[in-house]
Every structure is written in structure tokens, then in C-alpha cells.
Design a protein around this motif. Structure first.
Motif, PDB file in Angstrom:
ATOM      1  N   ILE A  13      59.036 102.382 -14.667  1.00  0.00           N
ATOM      2  CA  ILE A  13      58.305 103.594 -15.009  1.00  0.00           C
ATOM      3  C   ILE A  13      57.650 103.509 -16.386  1.00  0.00           C
ATOM      4  CG2 ILE A  13      58.526 106.070 -15.477  1.00  0.00           C
ATOM      5  CD1 ILE A  13      58.663 105.383 -12.561  1.00  0.00           C
ATOM      6  N   LYS A 104      61.822 109.754  -6.081  1.00  0.00           N
ATOM      7  CA  LYS A 104      61.583 108.428  -6.646  1.00  0.00           C
ATOM      8  C   LYS A 104      60.787 107.519  -5.709  1.00  0.00           C
ATOM      9  CE  LYS A 104      65.386 108.254  -9.941  1.00  0.00           C
ATOM     10  NZ  LYS A 104      66.631 107.592 -10.366  1.00  0.00           N
ATOM     11  N   LEU A 108      53.563 105.163  -8.513  1.00  0.00           N
ATOM     12  CA  LEU A 108      53.367 105.286  -9.957  1.00  0.00           C
ATOM     13  C   LEU A 108      52.178 106.195 -10.264  1.00  0.00           C
ATOM     14  CD1 LEU A 108      54.048 101.593 -11.039  1.00  0.00           C
ATOM     15  CD2 LEU A 108      55.564 103.565 -11.298  1.00  0.00           C
TER      16      LEU A 108
END
Length: 213
Positions: A13, A104, A108
Motif C-alpha cells: 500500500i 482489502k 490500488l
């Protein structure tokens, strides 16, 4: 700020966030306690605008941490970033003051777009979770109130459509992607049960979703 105990996930991340020209990851922590200590120690310095927060943390869990983080940094918007898609976790996070909830499994780009959305005052929910919340709320509301179930961001998009803006212009003004605008528009059409923008605008005015002045 990123609060996540999984070091491997942080390593994925963090670079993705820092690669964005308009976003800076100022700090990252493995526990909520360390994040809170940092905010307290740096009370007079610049505080984060957005906090990405996992729920399953050692020590203080994410749900318990939301209220404390908001108290330490009341201007910060909190996005829960977790593996949990349990309805109760989503509802509790939102009721505690989270501005967004992402799984999750999000890409991205979805995470970075989500940071921008929340930073500019929007709300954020994974599509699957938003549908779940809508189903829960529809059970609680009488049928004549269901047209008001647009999110704040959807009302913003609809208001710009009413002003005659094209989708690219809406994306630029709200600082979101064209694809995100298209998703919002599709949700608006579905909720208002219409097929196009003029019909959506007309129905929104008629039922008071958009102000007449």
C-alpha cells in the motif's frame, strides 16, 4: 496515515500511495495505540487528512480506535480498510464515524481514488457493501422515503448533471475518475428507476432530492 499490522500489506500500500503526486503517506503504524501516541505527541504539527485503518489489530481493535482517532485528530477522515465484509462491522464503523469502508480486495487505484473521494467530503463504500446497507435501510424506511436514499456523492453528481455538466467535467470538478462518475450515475439511475439523466433530474426535483432553488 496508515494503521495496519500486516507488514507485507503495508509494503504494498505505502509505495502505491506515495506514487500519487497529490497524496503523501506521512506515517504508518502497526497498532492503533502507536498511531494515537503519535497524534498526541505531534499535537501542534500537521495532522493527517485521511487515516486508513484496519479493523483486526493487535491490542485496541479498529472499531474501538475510530472514536479515539477522531478525538485526537478531529479533521481527519477515516477509511476502514479491512478483510471483513460482515454487516455488523460495516454498520458499527459507519456509526462510529468512519467516512469510508473498503475491503482489502480493492485495487490500488480504488484505494487512492477512495482517499481523494473522502478527502473532498464524499462517502465511500465498496459496491457490494453499499448494496447491503441499502437493503438494510430499505427495510426500515417506508416506500415513499426510499427515493431519498442517494449518497452525498451521488447527490453531488446529480446536482452537476442538473447544471448540464458532462461526465468528464463532473469528474474534473469532483476530482474522481470518469469510471467512478459512470458508476455513480448508474447507481443514481437504478435508485431513481430511470433510464437517462433528464429523467433522473426531473424525478429528483419532483421528490425533493434536489432543491428547487
Amino acid at each position: 496515515m496508515l494503521v495496519e499490522d500486516n507488514a507485507e500489506y503495508r509494503q504494498v500500500i505505502a509505495p502505491a500511495i506515495n506514487d500519487e503526486l497529490d497524496i503523501d503517506l506521512a506515517s504508518q503504524f502497526g497498532t492503533a495505540e502507536r498511531a494515537l501516541d503519535s497524534l498526541q505527541e505531534q499535537a501542534d504539527s500537521v495532522k493527517p487528512d485521511v487515516i486508513l485503518l484496519d479493523l483486526r489489530l493487535p491490542g485496541m481493535d479498529g472499531l474501538s480506535a475510530i472514536e479515539h482517532l477522531r478525538a485526537q485528530s478531529n479533521q481527519a477522515k477515516i477509511i476502514v480498510l479491512t478483510q471483513s465484509d460482515h454487516e455488523e462491522d460495516v454498520l458499527r464503523a459507519i456509526s462510529c464515524g468512519a467516512a469510508g469502508y473498503l475491503l482489502k480486495s480493492a485495487t490500488l487505484s480504488q484505494i487512492t481514488d477512495g482517499i481523494r473521494t473522502v478527502y473532498t467530503g464524499g462517502g465511500l463504500l465498496n459496491t457490494k457493501l453499499a448494496a447491503m446497507i441499502m437493503r438494510r435501510l430499505k427495510k426500515l424506511l417506508p416506500s415513499d422515503e426510499r427515493l431519498e436514499m442517494l449518497t452525498e456523492r451521488e447527490v453531488e453528481v446529480l446536482s452537476l448533471l442538473a447544471d448540464g455538466c458532462e461526465r468528464k467535467s463532473i469528474a474534473d470538478q469532483l476530482r474522481i475518475s470518469n469510471a467512478t462518475v459512470c458508476t455513480h450515475v448508474a447507481h443514481i439511475y437504478e435508485k431513481l428507476k430511470v433510464q437517462n439523466a433528464p429523467a433522473a433530474v426531473a424525478k429528483a426535483f419532483r421528490f425533493g432530492v434536489l432543491p428547487t432553488q
